[in-house]
Design a protein around this motif. Structure first.
Motif, mmCIF file in Angstrom:
data_model
loop_
_atom_site.group_PDB
_atom_site.id
_atom_site.type_symbol
_atom_site.label_atom_id
_atom_site.label_comp_id
_atom_site.label_asym_id
_atom_site.label_seq_id
_atom_site.Cartn_x
_atom_site.Cartn_y
_atom_site.Cartn_z
ATOM 1 N N SER A 38 0.650 -0.826 -0.252
ATOM 2 C CA SER A 38 -0.246 0.183 0.071
ATOM 3 C C SER A 38 0.181 0.929 0.298
ATOM 4 C CB SER A 38 -0.893 0.173 1.527
ATOM 5 O OG SER A 38 -1.876 -1.063 1.164
ATOM 6 N N LYS A 39 0.170 2.263 -0.316
ATOM 7 C CA LYS A 39 0.921 3.653 -0.405
ATOM 8 C C LYS A 39 0.552 4.620 -0.115
ATOM 9 C CE LYS A 39 3.864 3.176 -3.821
ATOM 10 N NZ LYS A 39 5.044 2.906 -3.855
ATOM 11 N N SER A 40 -0.968 3.856 1.528
ATOM 12 C CA SER A 40 -0.718 4.872 2.353
ATOM 13 C C SER A 40 -1.216 4.363 3.314
ATOM 14 C CB SER A 40 -2.228 5.565 1.997
ATOM 15 O OG SER A 40 -3.203 4.929 1.472
ATOM 16 N N GLY A 41 -1.887 4.475 4.704
ATOM 17 C CA GLY A 41 -1.935 3.358 5.968
ATOM 18 C C GLY A 41 -2.596 4.929 6.827
ATOM 19 N N ALA A 42 -2.461 4.249 8.280
ATOM 20 C CA ALA A 42 -3.232 5.227 9.004
ATOM 21 C C ALA A 42 -2.527 4.663 10.787
ATOM 22 C CB ALA A 42 -4.963 4.971 8.961
ATOM 23 N N ALA A 43 -2.714 5.603 11.717
ATOM 24 C CA ALA A 43 -2.127 5.280 13.305
ATOM 25 C C ALA A 43 -4.088 5.810 13.680
ATOM 26 C CB ALA A 43 -1.091 5.907 13.632
ATOM 27 N N PHE A 44 -3.559 5.049 14.319
ATOM 28 C CA PHE A 44 -5.239 5.280 15.138
ATOM 29 C C PHE A 44 -4.139 4.853 16.943
ATOM 30 C CE2 PHE A 44 -5.393 3.012 11.956
ATOM 31 C CZ PHE A 44 -6.856 3.558 11.084
ATOM 32 N N MET A 45 -4.736 5.756 17.896
ATOM 33 C CA MET A 45 -4.373 5.661 19.354
ATOM 34 C C MET A 45 -6.044 6.016 20.342
ATOM 35 S SD MET A 45 -1.759 8.793 18.665
ATOM 36 C CE MET A 45 -1.429 7.999 17.250
ATOM 37 N N GLN A 46 -5.520 5.469 21.286
ATOM 38 C CA GLN A 46 -6.684 6.711 22.873
ATOM 39 C C GLN A 46 -5.877 7.756 22.643
ATOM 40 O OE1 GLN A 46 -9.474 6.389 22.510
ATOM 41 N NE2 GLN A 46 -9.777 7.481 24.112
ATOM 42 N N ASN A 97 -10.597 13.041 26.846
ATOM 43 C CA ASN A 97 -9.741 12.414 26.347
ATOM 44 C C ASN A 97 -10.299 12.237 24.574
ATOM 45 O OD1 ASN A 97 -11.443 9.695 25.075
ATOM 46 N ND2 ASN A 97 -11.012 9.686 27.504
ATOM 47 N N HIS A 98 -9.422 11.471 23.876
ATOM 48 C CA HIS A 98 -10.035 12.379 22.189
ATOM 49 C C HIS A 98 -9.556 10.331 22.004
ATOM 50 C CE1 HIS A 98 -11.461 13.992 18.363
ATOM 51 N NE2 HIS A 98 -10.558 13.340 17.666
ATOM 52 N N ALA A 99 -10.141 9.988 21.080
ATOM 53 C CA ALA A 99 -10.063 8.371 19.607
ATOM 54 C C ALA A 99 -9.658 8.433 18.678
ATOM 55 C CB ALA A 99 -11.040 7.768 19.958
ATOM 56 N N LEU A 100 -8.080 8.170 18.498
ATOM 57 C CA LEU A 100 -8.618 8.560 17.127
ATOM 58 C C LEU A 100 -8.013 7.497 16.510
ATOM 59 C CD1 LEU A 100 -4.869 10.179 16.270
ATOM 60 C CD2 LEU A 100 -7.045 11.251 16.290
ATOM 61 N N GLN A 101 -9.858 6.507 15.430
ATOM 62 C CA GLN A 101 -10.102 5.307 15.325
ATOM 63 C C GLN A 101 -10.135 5.136 13.633
ATOM 64 O OE1 GLN A 101 -13.045 4.860 17.950
ATOM 65 N NE2 GLN A 101 -14.122 6.510 17.736
ATOM 66 N N ARG A 102 -10.913 4.377 13.591
ATOM 67 C CA ARG A 102 -11.170 3.781 12.373
ATOM 68 C C ARG A 102 -12.188 4.023 11.885
ATOM 69 N NH1 ARG A 102 -8.223 -2.393 12.024
ATOM 70 N NH2 ARG A 102 -10.217 -2.810 10.858
ATOM 71 N N GLY A 103 -12.232 4.568 10.574
ATOM 72 C CA GLY A 103 -13.625 5.328 10.361
ATOM 73 C C GLY A 103 -14.104 6.467 11.496
ATOM 74 N N GLY A 104 -12.980 7.402 11.806
ATOM 75 C CA GLY A 104 -13.030 8.128 12.398
ATOM 76 C C GLY A 104 -12.176 9.070 12.002
ATOM 77 N N ASP A 105 -11.570 9.847 13.466
ATOM 78 C CA ASP A 105 -10.381 10.999 13.180
ATOM 79 C C ASP A 105 -8.598 9.666 12.799
ATOM 80 O OD1 ASP A 105 -11.986 12.759 13.466
ATOM 81 O OD2 ASP A 105 -11.549 12.769 15.471
ATOM 82 N N HIS A 106 -7.582 10.359 12.480
ATOM 83 C CA HIS A 106 -6.615 9.067 12.401
ATOM 84 C C HIS A 106 -5.750 10.182 12.188
ATOM 85 C CE1 HIS A 106 -8.519 9.156 8.549
ATOM 86 N NE2 HIS A 106 -7.581 8.648 7.988
ATOM 87 N N VAL A 107 -4.409 9.390 12.549
ATOM 88 C CA VAL A 107 -3.482 9.730 11.098
ATOM 89 C C VAL A 107 -3.183 9.013 10.040
ATOM 90 C CG1 VAL A 107 -0.938 10.206 10.965
ATOM 91 C CG2 VAL A 107 -2.681 10.510 14.043
#
Length: 173
Positions: A38-46, A97-107
């Motif tokens: 893949s040429k793109s990806g994402a990171a998720f965290m709390q 807190n703020h969730a960075l999660q799949r289907g929402g906010d993310h890096v």
């Protein structure tokens, strides 16, 4: 994948500990790609803010990609989900807190410079308005169920006081 590499990958994912900056703690970070090429990806965290004032995640950077942006998903006027760049970043409320999660906010990693495999580690610098920079080593977890993050956060405990996690570090000047 060899048995040793599988065990090392599982260990890296299982022992991902929180990262700390002034008033900010990052819990349970993980990154994903659709395929190894893949040429793109994402990171998720709390992201937790134990401070007395709101903070804001305003940027992310990493050598792993040509561009690293803060993104979210929003429905357009026809109900079709779109991924959008969020240049103003995400508020991390005081005492919340703020969730960075799949289907929402993310890096979002755009223009990956190499393939990512399960168990790899991606170093990302998160920049906050108040807390400054926080460097996080994020394990690639291609086996995680998207719903698992929220369930894990309900049971997560921070690292013992005075024991900074080994996979997190302050940026060098």
């Amino acid at each position: 994948m060899s048995l040793l590499k599988s065990l090392l990958a599982a260990t890296a994912v299982a022992f991902a500990l929180p990262a700390f900056a002034e008033g900010i703690t990052v819990h349970d970070p993980y990154a994903r790609v659709s395929t190894a090429m893949s040429k793109s990806g994402a990171a998720f965290m709390q992201i937790e803010n134990t401070g007395a004032v709101d903070d804001r995640l305003i940027a992310a950077s990493s050598d792993i990609a040509d561009r690293v942006e803060l993104h979210t998903h929003k429905a357009d006027d026809k109900g079709v989900m779109q991924m959008l760049h969020v240049p103003e970043g995400f508020v991390i409320p005081a005492g919340g807190n703020h969730a960075l999660q799949r289907g929402g906010d993310h890096v979002m990693f755009l223009g990956l410079r190499q393939g990512l495999s399960h168990g790899d580690v991606v170093t990302v610098t998160l920049t906050f308005e108040q807390a400054g920079e926080l460097v996080v080593d994020i394990p690639v977890d291609l086996q995680r169920d998207g719903a698992a993050m929220g369930q894990q956060m309900q049971h997560m405990h921070g690292a013992p006081a005075g024991m900074p996690p080994k996979h997190m570090h302050a940026p060098s000047n």
